[in-house]
Scaffold this active site. Sequence first.
Site, PDB file in Angstrom:
ATOM      1  N   ARG A   1      -5.237   5.083  21.401  1.00 44.99           N
ATOM      2  CA  ARG A   1      -5.359   3.673  21.001  1.00 44.99           C
ATOM      3  C   ARG A   1      -3.998   3.136  20.582  1.00 44.99           C
ATOM      4  O   ARG A   1      -3.174   3.885  20.032  1.00 44.99           O
ATOM      5  CB  ARG A   1      -6.366   3.508  19.849  1.00 44.99           C
ATOM      6  N   PRO A   2      -3.762   1.852  20.858  1.00 45.61           N
ATOM      7  CA  PRO A   2      -2.508   1.276  20.377  1.00 45.61           C
ATOM      8  C   PRO A   2      -2.613   1.092  18.862  1.00 45.61           C
ATOM      9  O   PRO A   2      -3.654   0.660  18.361  1.00 45.61           O
ATOM     10  CB  PRO A   2      -2.446  -0.089  21.082  1.00 45.61           C
ATOM     11  N   SER A   3      -1.561   1.451  18.131  1.00 42.66           N
ATOM     12  CA  SER A   3      -1.583   1.296  16.674  1.00 42.66           C
ATOM     13  C   SER A   3      -1.632  -0.186  16.315  1.00 42.66           C
ATOM     14  O   SER A   3      -1.080  -1.028  17.018  1.00 42.66           O
ATOM     15  CB  SER A   3      -0.333   1.935  16.074  1.00 42.66           C
TER      16      SER A   3
ATOM     17  N   ASP B   1      -6.303   2.089  -3.178  1.00 41.87           N
ATOM     18  CA  ASP B   1      -7.554   1.836  -2.459  1.00 41.87           C
ATOM     19  C   ASP B   1      -7.936   3.003  -1.562  1.00 41.87           C
ATOM     20  O   ASP B   1      -8.881   2.907  -0.783  1.00 41.87           O
ATOM     21  CB  ASP B   1      -7.519   0.505  -1.673  1.00 41.87           C
TER      22      ASP B   1
ATOM     23  N   ARG C   1      -1.255   5.802  19.597  1.00 45.13           N
ATOM     24  CA  ARG C   1      -1.670   7.008  18.883  1.00 45.13           C
ATOM     25  C   ARG C   1      -2.605   7.848  19.747  1.00 45.13           C
ATOM     26  O   ARG C   1      -3.453   7.307  20.469  1.00 45.13           O
ATOM     27  CB  ARG C   1      -2.393   6.643  17.592  1.00 45.13           C
TER      28      ARG C   1
ATOM     29  N   ASN D   1      -8.770   8.786   6.450  1.00 46.08           N
ATOM     30  CA  ASN D   1      -7.608   8.681   5.568  1.00 46.08           C
ATOM     31  C   ASN D   1      -7.961   8.458   4.088  1.00 46.08           C
ATOM     32  O   ASN D   1      -7.079   8.359   3.252  1.00 46.08           O
ATOM     33  CB  ASN D   1      -6.663   7.577   6.056  1.00 46.08           C
TER      34      ASN D   1
ATOM     35  N   SER E   1       0.802  -1.220   0.000  1.00 42.16           N
ATOM     36  CA  SER E   1       0.000   0.000   0.000  1.00 42.16           C
ATOM     37  C   SER E   1       0.840   1.277   0.000  1.00 42.16           C
ATOM     38  O   SER E   1       1.642   1.490  -0.895  1.00 42.16           O
ATOM     39  CB  SER E   1      -0.938  -0.060   1.196  1.00 42.16           C
TER      40      SER E   1
HETATM   41  C1  16G Z   1      -4.410  -0.286   8.114  1.00 40.55           C
HETATM   42  C2  16G Z   1      -5.857  -0.308   7.716  1.00 40.55           C
HETATM   43  C3  16G Z   1      -6.412   1.098   7.660  1.00 40.55           C
HETATM   44  C4  16G Z   1      -6.193   1.787   8.976  1.00 40.55           C
HETATM   45  C5  16G Z   1      -4.746   1.738   9.381  1.00 40.55           C
HETATM   46  C6  16G Z   1      -4.569   2.223  10.806  1.00 40.55           C
HETATM   47  C7  16G Z   1      -6.930  -1.870   6.190  1.00 40.55           C
HETATM   48  C8  16G Z   1      -6.955  -2.433   4.801  1.00 40.55           C
HETATM   49  N1  16G Z   1      -6.034  -0.918   6.403  1.00 40.55           N
HETATM   50  O1  16G Z   1      -3.630   0.338   7.125  1.00 40.55           O
HETATM   51  O2  16G Z   1      -7.779   0.992   7.394  1.00 40.55           O
HETATM   52  O3  16G Z   1      -6.607   3.129   8.918  1.00 40.55           O
HETATM   53  O4  16G Z   1      -4.293   0.397   9.335  1.00 40.55           O
HETATM   54  O5  16G Z   1      -3.257   2.089  11.212  1.00 40.55           O
HETATM   55  O6  16G Z   1      -7.683  -2.281   7.051  1.00 40.55           O
HETATM   56  P1  16G Z   1      -2.858   2.198  12.735  1.00 40.55           P
HETATM   57  O7  16G Z   1      -3.538   1.080  13.486  1.00 40.55           O
HETATM   58  O8  16G Z   1      -1.379   2.108  12.744  1.00 40.55           O
HETATM   59  O9  16G Z   1      -3.322   3.540  13.223  1.00 40.55           O
HETATM   60 MG    MG Z   2      -3.785   1.178   0.279  1.00 40.95          MG
END
Ligand code: 16G
Ligand code: MG
Length: 547
Positions: free
Chosen positions: A503-505, A285, A512, A377, A67
């Site tokens: 929240r934990p990433s 996407d 975060r 996002n 991605s």
């Molecule tokens: C992933 C997720 C996205 C989400 C991001 C949050 C999918 C396909 N992608 O990229 O939707 O916004 O994680 O990241 O589900 P974080 O948990 O590090 O904040």
């Molecule tokens: Mg993507």
Amino acid sequence: MEGMLEAVRKAAVEKYPRKVNRKIQYGTAGFRTREEYLDHVLYRMGILAAIRSQTKKATIGAMITASHNPEEDNGIKLIDPAGEMLEATWESHATFLANVEDEDLASAIKTIVSKENVSMDVTATVYVAMDTRKSSQRLSEALQCGVQAAGGTCKDYGLLTTPQLHFMVRCVNTNNQYGTATEEGYFQKLTTAFCKLRQQIAQKTDNMYKSTLTLDAANGIGAPKAYKLTSYLADYLTIDICNDGSSGKLNYLCGADYVKVQQKPADGMTLHCNARCASFDGDADRIVYYYADKDGKFHLMDGDKIATLVAGYLQELLSRSGLTLNLGLVQTAYANGSSTAYITKNLKVPVACAATGVKHLHHRALEFDLGVYFEANGHGTVIFSENASSQIQSAAKDSSLSEIQRDAAAQLCTVMDLINQTVGDAISDMLLVELILATYGWEINDWDSAYIDLPNRQLKVKVKDRTVITTANAERTALTPDGLQQAVDSLVVKYEHGRSFVRPSGTEDVVRVYAEADTQANADKLAQEVGQAVYNMAGGIGDPPAP
Ligand code: 16G
Ligand code: MG
């Protein structure tokens, strides 16, 4: 079975041994890490995809992409039969299989096969595609070797966007009812719908919409696909494609994630007053729009703005059609408070909040007849329930309805074809936004003026172990560590329009913090104070969050 296990073991040892002893996890968006760590993982995911296909007696998808991550990374996501994300229980099978020693691979496969009642007599089929990363071809070969070792067959689409592959999987598993499982079928379905709807728009003299758009393709797969797309669009949309991969580096200083996080245009994009710009991410996407106003100020139209535009448009069509279907919008805690207030109060569309990650939003959206979901996002789509889809189709042909009602239902029918309902799709979302703006006769600043975002700030806090933070209420309430939520609450009340959560990433080893308030200075201050509370109460390491 024994013959298959022997073939699997042989190829594992000879071609795709697990060389490094590092644990890898199937996260919110599949496996994602440096490409050099992934060969054995891809091989094993080929095996798992084959077993999944035998279990579901359907075609499974395997998309090779990381991605918006840098070019040096890669990854894989498996796609379930209806074109949706892999079911959660299989995420743990994936993690299990990716991490066992080579000599334990056969027994790990046996464990999964016996747990899942796999029909070993079914021939597995796996649809494979990849993004434009240099490592993708090599990893695709590893994956296909895994599928074949497990006795399955592959169809290799080569280069596709992630949502295109989701589309193909849904098509083949519905006997091409959803569409034709080819790239031509994908473009035909979306653009026939788009052109039909565009043609129907009466050209008002005061229509301010201009059918040109500048697109930042993140130097990724979105670029060749956007070039293909343009040949289907007649004069209805002219796309000027920048960052098309001819010279720049994938996702470097460009792409939807960069624009959203940095709150500035991608490199290589020249902004003219009120002219629409958009950015895709590396696998197309996600999409965000943006523009510069007459004073040159940058404005971002993120997933929240797209969601309100789409929900408002569908709401209007529904009410004109007289159909009593329930329309709802799903957001995450990151959605700007102004967007939620606007949707609830002005559009009167109910809003649900889901945990971060596409699969959570998607599942929640399935509870509505028409479920619109978007992450801030820029990832999102609309899903129509079977009930909604059949009611809309019958209304479009129902001669007992007024012409206005029938026309609205017919339009909704075509809109269903324009939308890739399997997953957020930058190409499909772009066409939908363009259609809506053209329908309303809007310039981008008209769209922007619906509501003004509350100033907000995001921070990362490094802690020893981020799993000490657990959350509930779609991540808006911290359950542990004890007292953290009370601390957040007592900080938030000090600020006008204050709101914050932690929240934990799911993708990085950090916690975060999100905060919003009436002014940027206050949002910054609140984020910093909440970040400090996390640092103090959840085992912060390194420097505390800077003011
Ligand atoms: C992933 C997720 C996205 C989400 C991001 C949050 C999918 C396909 N992608 O990229 O939707 O916004 O994680 O990241 O589900 P974080 O948990 O590090 O904040
Ligand atoms: Mg993507």
